[in-house]
Design a protein around this motif. Sequence first.
Motif, mmCIF file in Angstrom:
data_model
loop_
_atom_site.group_PDB
_atom_site.id
_atom_site.type_symbol
_atom_site.label_atom_id
_atom_site.label_comp_id
_atom_site.label_asym_id
_atom_site.label_seq_id
_atom_site.Cartn_x
_atom_site.Cartn_y
_atom_site.Cartn_z
ATOM 1 N N CYS A 30 -3.552 -14.209 -14.155
ATOM 2 C CA CYS A 30 -4.477 -13.734 -13.131
ATOM 3 C C CYS A 30 -5.148 -12.452 -13.628
ATOM 4 O O CYS A 30 -4.772 -11.894 -14.661
ATOM 5 C CB CYS A 30 -3.755 -13.506 -11.808
ATOM 6 N N LEU A 32 -4.996 -9.459 -12.722
ATOM 7 C CA LEU A 32 -4.253 -8.188 -12.719
ATOM 8 C C LEU A 32 -3.981 -7.698 -14.141
ATOM 9 O O LEU A 32 -3.889 -6.496 -14.387
ATOM 10 C CB LEU A 32 -2.899 -8.338 -12.002
ATOM 11 N N THR A 54 6.153 -10.070 -7.138
ATOM 12 C CA THR A 54 5.704 -10.942 -8.231
ATOM 13 C C THR A 54 4.641 -10.217 -9.054
ATOM 14 O O THR A 54 4.656 -10.241 -10.284
ATOM 15 C CB THR A 54 5.080 -12.241 -7.645
ATOM 16 N N CYS A 55 3.691 -9.561 -8.353
ATOM 17 C CA CYS A 55 2.604 -8.859 -9.056
ATOM 18 C C CYS A 55 3.187 -7.713 -9.883
ATOM 19 O O CYS A 55 2.784 -7.492 -11.026
ATOM 20 C CB CYS A 55 1.590 -8.305 -8.061
ATOM 21 N N LEU A 58 4.797 -9.137 -12.924
ATOM 22 C CA LEU A 58 3.794 -9.572 -13.909
ATOM 23 C C LEU A 58 3.316 -8.374 -14.720
ATOM 24 O O LEU A 58 3.267 -8.415 -15.946
ATOM 25 C CB LEU A 58 2.594 -10.229 -13.212
ATOM 26 N N SER A 115 -4.674 -8.582 -4.522
ATOM 27 C CA SER A 115 -3.822 -9.607 -5.145
ATOM 28 C C SER A 115 -3.805 -10.829 -4.222
ATOM 29 O O SER A 115 -4.393 -10.799 -3.138
ATOM 30 C CB SER A 115 -2.402 -9.053 -5.274
ATOM 31 N N CYS A 116 -3.095 -11.871 -4.643
ATOM 32 C CA CYS A 116 -3.017 -13.059 -3.770
ATOM 33 C C CYS A 116 -2.460 -12.687 -2.394
ATOM 34 O O CYS A 116 -3.077 -13.020 -1.371
ATOM 35 C CB CYS A 116 -2.171 -14.152 -4.396
ATOM 36 N N PRO A 117 -1.291 -11.984 -2.312
ATOM 37 C CA PRO A 117 -0.760 -11.686 -0.965
ATOM 38 C C PRO A 117 -1.718 -10.841 -0.128
ATOM 39 O O PRO A 117 -1.902 -11.110 1.061
ATOM 40 C CB PRO A 117 0.535 -10.915 -1.236
ATOM 41 N N GLY A 147 -7.974 -8.696 -8.278
ATOM 42 C CA GLY A 147 -7.416 -9.220 -9.532
ATOM 43 C C GLY A 147 -6.533 -10.417 -9.232
ATOM 44 O O GLY A 147 -5.700 -10.801 -10.046
ATOM 45 N N SER A 148 -6.712 -11.003 -8.061
ATOM 46 C CA SER A 148 -5.789 -12.063 -7.631
ATOM 47 C C SER A 148 -5.972 -13.332 -8.444
ATOM 48 O O SER A 148 -7.055 -13.594 -8.988
ATOM 49 C CB SER A 148 -6.023 -12.386 -6.155
ATOM 50 N N GLY A 149 -4.911 -14.110 -8.494
ATOM 51 C CA GLY A 149 -4.971 -15.398 -9.183
ATOM 52 C C GLY A 149 -5.853 -16.388 -8.449
ATOM 53 O O GLY A 149 -6.328 -17.362 -9.039
#
Length: 429
Positions: A30, A32, A54-55, A58, A115-117, A147-149
Amino acid sequence: MSLDSPALAPNRGCRDTPVLKERGQREVFCGLTGIIWLHRKMQDAFFLVVGSRTCAHLLQSAAGVMIFAEPRFGTAILEEKDLAGLADANTELDREVARLLTRRPDIKQLFLVGSCPSEVIKLDLARAAERLSGLHAPHVRVYNYSGSGIETTFTQGEDACLAAMVPTLASTTARELLVVGALPDVVEDQCLSLLAQLGIGPVRMLPARRAADLPAVGANTVFALVQPFLGDTHAALIRRGARHLPAAFPFGEEGTTLWLWAVAQEFGISRAHFDAVTAAPRARAAKAVAAHAETLNGKSVFFFPDSQLEIPLARFLARECGMTPLEVGTPFLHAAITGPDLDLLPEGPVISEGQDVDRQLDRQRAAAPDLTVCGLGLANPLEAQGHTTKWAIELVFTPVHFYEQAGDLAALFSRPLRRKALLSKGVAA
Ligand code: SF4
């Protein structure tokens, strides 16, 4: 190489090759991950990811040992009570930012990175950035990008970051060259030195090393990209009235010469002066590449999509190292940006955009390339099946642009083939 070579004719290149567009399972980072090189480039910036554990994991694994060096990035971890809407995430964010800025008074630019969340719970980081900019002005400027996936793939994180800065840059009517894309400092210095020797200037950089050096932009700005993944930044600069100088990317001796020549022509530099300035570094680059082309010549190469560097790199490997690209996969194909490289890439390879990884693995197996360029998730499994691989991520983290790095760039591809040959000799002995 000749700049007027008939090989430049579009009908010999890949500009009109039909693109195989695929959508499916993807094996990519992603956006990030862009933080890893951006925080080193912008020396008074801090990147605060608003995300999950998770971020944070990563970033820790991508940054490797850098996490022990008080890096200028971190993660504001969304806890369950944030996700459940029990806490006011904005109040918590304001408190975290205030604490961070008190502890690190050297920070002048703060990026709130979505991010995704944070996207899934629809946390409005754009508004938070505005609010925090107001609170901490004039000492700190706060930006926001994603920067989210869900939204971004790997190097697109840098694009999103730079594109977020463009609307806030000061206006100017000065005629200036803007060089766009994060380069390692040593490479940036070489680029600036070549442009200065050619008599081109003033030159500004985006990103700048410090907030105080940020460029201004306007109708007389011309800009040249040094990275092919800057589609949104390209669009944002055009919206500010700047004009793009399309050129092949400065990879290898030929790419660097074409890139510099595109800029030199815009600034009215004579061919004789251009040749005088570039002759020695061109010769050095060609010699350094030739040492590795011996290993690469006649070998085939297959690119899985990773960073959007694939098309310019395939052009470099085909034209300067004698390789045959079989498939060139890229996460996104931006014809206005990679067009000059597509023109030069010899006809033949499949050009694919996006990914359906299982189908692509089937094609890779059927093509049986001598070298496969792919991410870490695929590299070892493919090695175990007898394929020789090059980890694509190194191409982003290693200095590879301009003349002095041309040999190092070729070496990144020749090394796995040499290692394979050495190991098989060892087995035979
Ligand atoms: S932004 Fe999304 S893809 Fe990237 S680490 Fe966080 S959860 Fe994973």
